[in-house]
Design a protein around this motif. Structure first.
Motif, PDB file in Angstrom:
ATOM      1  N   LYS A 109     -35.776  18.877 -11.265  1.00 11.09           N
ATOM      2  CA  LYS A 109     -37.145  18.350 -11.155  1.00 11.09           C
ATOM      3  C   LYS A 109     -37.145  16.828 -11.204  1.00 11.09           C
ATOM      4  N   SER A 113     -38.311  14.362  -8.213  1.00  7.81           N
ATOM      5  CA  SER A 113     -39.358  13.366  -8.448  1.00  7.81           C
ATOM      6  C   SER A 113     -38.905  11.977  -8.002  1.00  7.81           C
ATOM      7  N   LEU A 134     -34.370  24.208  -7.052  1.00  5.65           N
ATOM      8  CA  LEU A 134     -35.448  24.417  -8.003  1.00  5.65           C
ATOM      9  C   LEU A 134     -35.868  25.886  -8.018  1.00  5.65           C
TER      10      LEU A 134
END
Length: 151
Positions: A109, A113, A134
């Motif tokens: 994650k 990002s 993910l």
């Protein structure tokens, strides 16, 4: 001719049900080149067979929740202390795997990002790869939590 056709259909159907009954009796752990861990009931190239026989949560091998079959020569009863020890060991293994998957999910994650914030259009392939990772981590976490809830 009609009887032969029906017998072929019957045998084919019977083989189909037999393959369904056999499926799911073994668990495989696959670690890809990026370190992603996937558990599956299908044999895969470079996958390791996970031996859960000593960690079986139930002596009854006829239930759908049992992951392994009891060996033919195994004793029919297990002492409570031995079973509790096995369940505890199994729980520790599953919790360790769950912790690892949660860490990998968090790292993925964070990487997603960081890449999403960059203006570089060349990162589209990397974003797709991270989204795939993910999804795998989320699926593994879900499966591990489900298995832990059975203990």
């Amino acid at each position: 001719m009609r009887i032969i056709d029906l017998s072929v259909i019957f045998v084919t159907t019977l083989l189909g049900f037999a393959s369904i009954a056999v499926a799911g009796k073994e668990i495989y752990k696959l670690v890809d080149k990026d370190g992603n861990v996937t558990f599956t009931n299908r044999p895969a190239r470079h996958a390791q067979k996970v031996n859960l026989a000593s960690f079986s949560g139930s002596a009854n091998t006829h239930t759908a929740n049992t992951l392994v079959q009891k060996p033919v020569n195994a004793p029919s009863t297990i002492k409570n202390n031995a079973q509790k020890e096995r369940d505890g060991t199994r729980r520790q293994i599953l919790e360790k795997e769950l912790h690892t998957e949660n860490k990998l999910l968090s790292d993925t994650k964070q990487s997603l990002s960081q890449i999403s914030q960059s203006d570089d259009n060349l990162q589209d392939g990397k974003i797709a790869q991270l989204k795939s990772k993910l999804f795998l981590h989320q699926r593994n976490i879900s499966a591990l939590k489900k298995e832990l809830s059975r203990l």
